[in-house]
Design an enzyme around this catalytic site. Structure first.
Site, mmCIF file in Angstrom:
data_model
loop_
_atom_site.group_PDB
_atom_site.id
_atom_site.type_symbol
_atom_site.label_atom_id
_atom_site.label_comp_id
_atom_site.label_asym_id
_atom_site.label_seq_id
_atom_site.Cartn_x
_atom_site.Cartn_y
_atom_site.Cartn_z
ATOM 1 N N HIS A 183 0.839 -1.220 0.000
ATOM 2 C CA HIS A 183 0.000 0.000 0.000
ATOM 3 C C HIS A 183 0.871 1.267 0.000
ATOM 4 O O HIS A 183 0.426 2.312 0.446
ATOM 5 C CB HIS A 183 -0.947 0.043 1.202
ATOM 6 C CG HIS A 183 -1.661 -1.247 1.463
ATOM 7 N ND1 HIS A 183 -2.922 -1.514 0.959
ATOM 8 C CD2 HIS A 183 -1.290 -2.347 2.153
ATOM 9 C CE1 HIS A 183 -3.294 -2.737 1.338
ATOM 10 N NE2 HIS A 183 -2.315 -3.267 2.070
ATOM 11 N N SER A 195 14.627 22.413 -14.603
ATOM 12 C CA SER A 195 13.439 23.216 -14.853
ATOM 13 C C SER A 195 13.892 24.558 -15.404
ATOM 14 O O SER A 195 14.938 25.083 -15.013
ATOM 15 C CB SER A 195 12.665 23.405 -13.547
ATOM 16 O OG SER A 195 11.891 24.578 -13.620
ATOM 17 N N LYS A 234 15.631 22.269 -9.363
ATOM 18 C CA LYS A 234 14.950 21.025 -9.732
ATOM 19 C C LYS A 234 15.731 20.126 -10.672
ATOM 20 O O LYS A 234 16.474 20.570 -11.527
ATOM 21 C CB LYS A 234 13.594 21.353 -10.374
ATOM 22 C CG LYS A 234 12.638 21.883 -9.317
ATOM 23 C CD LYS A 234 11.219 21.765 -9.755
ATOM 24 C CE LYS A 234 10.783 20.335 -9.854
ATOM 25 N NZ LYS A 234 9.354 20.248 -10.137
ATOM 26 N N GLU A 237 9.219 9.501 -16.544
ATOM 27 C CA GLU A 237 7.827 9.905 -16.797
ATOM 28 C C GLU A 237 7.405 9.559 -18.219
ATOM 29 O O GLU A 237 6.272 9.132 -18.461
ATOM 30 C CB GLU A 237 7.676 11.407 -16.548
ATOM 31 C CG GLU A 237 7.832 11.761 -15.078
ATOM 32 C CD GLU A 237 7.993 13.250 -14.848
ATOM 33 O OE1 GLU A 237 7.389 13.764 -13.911
ATOM 34 O OE2 GLU A 237 8.731 13.910 -15.598
#
Ligand code: ARG
Length: 467
Positions: A166, A287, A293, A300
């Site tokens: 979970h 970024s 970042k 992704e």
């Protein structure tokens, strides 16, 4: 002046005999597949050479014509490979583009190539050959991905990390064990690939339009020449079957699903909150506005490619589901789905192999996280069963009370004083602290396939021998 139906400008030279004028523009556009099936040029030429050779061997065409055909086809192969071939949409598809060029190169002998075959068995052959090669490539790529995981697993056979259910901390495991879970997944994918190669390893050529042919062809000869195990056994099925393409897409979808789960884990692990891994610069981007970042874009995109692959599988299943036997033109739509999925799958496997090889693993962060969330609670319960003879259900209850106490004190199970533990159950001794560390916890899980480093090493050896 009498209209000539052999005028190739106004009617198609392959089936133009019946047609007075050329297809109108929309018909040409919906009908043509050359825009994408030109990818099959090498397979088409290979198939034609095998077919012509067999026709000559069987005395169906002359040896001279066969030689001209083979020579012409080889010329076309180098023209296409060299970028010196003009594809024409008017000629619909790769088969007719090549045949028309052959006629220009060698004259009337070109017209004998299509004896005892049809574009229906021709396209079934070309596409099968293409999918077979793609499956072989996929098999190799999966082998590299598995090798990358085996190396990381070996390196981290002892590195403790939290195991999750979970996505909540459950029990400590090792990072090596987690890597080996992916080896199992991609190992299954690779065996699916091998089975698919076995399933499609039958030659379609010679099924002709759908009924076979009256010419004395030798389908075993062409099958052998093209590297197939044997010819297909039913000519109707042969020209209407696209199972091999659907099977490729299904395998791509399952593999993609595995890659996507891995991508999701990498996205989570590389957040500053987790900090389990750091991706190399090669597989992340910055970024444009937030200088701090580092984004896991490659992971992704792997996750997203899976969506495309699933779409292709559903598209082809839907294209095929209502078709009566045998060939229908609907089937022309099979190729783009497979080409697109193959490109996505190749990229996704390559990107993942690179990411797995390059990422830096932060074992200190993993270990710290492994100990939080009372992850050794099961070990305490097991100790009570083993050392104090409690039934597991009672041990579970006692452990629950110890967890509640640690929680209220804001400490770990291993930090509870012995007196506190003994107040919960008198049979607890200071020996219990031996099992409350994460290292002791993983080392104790020696069941076959368990997370103990000794077990993980056995599994690594098992896979090394098979990779
Ligand atoms: N371009 C066609 C395809 O991809 C080739 C087969 C055409 N056969 C036919 N009977 N029209 O399916």
């Amino acid at each position: 002046m009498a209209e000539s139906n052999t005028d190739t400008k106004s009617s198609n030279q392959m089936w133009g005999g019946r047609f007075a004028s050329g297809p109108d523009a929309i018909m040409e556009e919906i009908n043509a597949s050359i825009g994408f099936d030109k990818k099959l040029f090498a397979q088409d030429i290979r198939g034609s050479i095998a077919h012509a050779t067999m026709l000559a061997h069987q005395g169906i065409i002359s040896a001279e014509d066969k030689d001209k055909i083979v020579h012409g086809l080889n010329t076309i192969l180098s023209e296409i490979e060299g970028g010196n071939f003009e594809f024409s949409r008017r000629l619909e598809d790769i088969h007719m583009n090549i045949e028309a060029r052959l006629a220009t190169l060698i004259g009337p002998a070109a017209g004998r190539l299509h004896t005892a075959r049809s574009r229906n068995d021709q396209v079934a052959l070309d596409f099968r050959l293409w999918v077979k090669e793609e499956l072989e490539k996929t098999e190799k790529m999966l082998t590299s991905l598995i090798a990358a995981f085996l190396d990381r697993a070996e390196e981290h056979a002892e590195s403790v990390m939290p195991g999750f259910t979970h996505l909540q901390t459950a029990q400590p495991v090792t990072f090596g064990h987690h890597c080996m879970a992916y080896v199992e997944m991609f190992g299954r994918d690779r065996s699916r690939v091998r089975h698919a190669i076995e399933h499609l390893d039958e030659s379609p050529i010679g099924a002709a339009a759908l009924a076979g042919t009256g010419y004395p062809i030798d389908r075993h000869m062409t099958a052998k020449a093209l590297g197939f195990r044997e010819p297909t056994r039913n000519s109707i099925d042969t020209v209407s079957d696209r199972d091999f393409a659907i099977e490729f897409l299904a395998i791509a979808a399952i593999t993609g699903m595995h890659l996507s789960r891995l991508a999701e884990e990498i996205v989570i692990w590389s957040t500053p909150q987790f900090g389990f891994v750091r991706l190399s610069d090669a597989f992340s981007t910055g970024s444009s506005i937030m200088p701090q970042k580092k984004n896991p874009d490659a992971a992704e995109l792997v996750r997203a490619k899976t969506g495309r692959i699933n779409g292709s599988l559903i598209a082809l299943l839907t294209i095929m589901k209502g078709l009566p036997l045998a060939y229908s033109k609907d089937m022309q739509e099979d190729k783009e789905q497979v080409f697109d999925a193959a490109e996505s799958l190749e990229l996704a496997i390559a990107a993942m192999t690179g990411m797995v090889r390059d990422m830096t693993v932060n074992t200190a962060r993993m270990k710290a996280a492994a100990g939080s969330g009372f992850s050794t609670a099961t070990d305490l319960a097991d100790w009570l069963v083993r050392e104090a003879g409690l039934p597991f259900r009672d041990a579970h209850h006692v452990t629950g009370r110890a967890v509640a106490l640690a929680e209220s004190k804001g400490c770990d199970l291993a930090e509870l004083p012995l007196a506190d533990l003994q107040a919960i159950h008198s049979a607890i001794t200071d020996k219990v602290y031996d099992v409350l560390t994460v290292e002791a916890s993983v080392a104790s899980r020696k069941s076959f396939g368990g997370t103990a480093p000794s077990e993980v090493r056995k599994q690594i050896a098992f896979w090394r021998a098979r990779n």
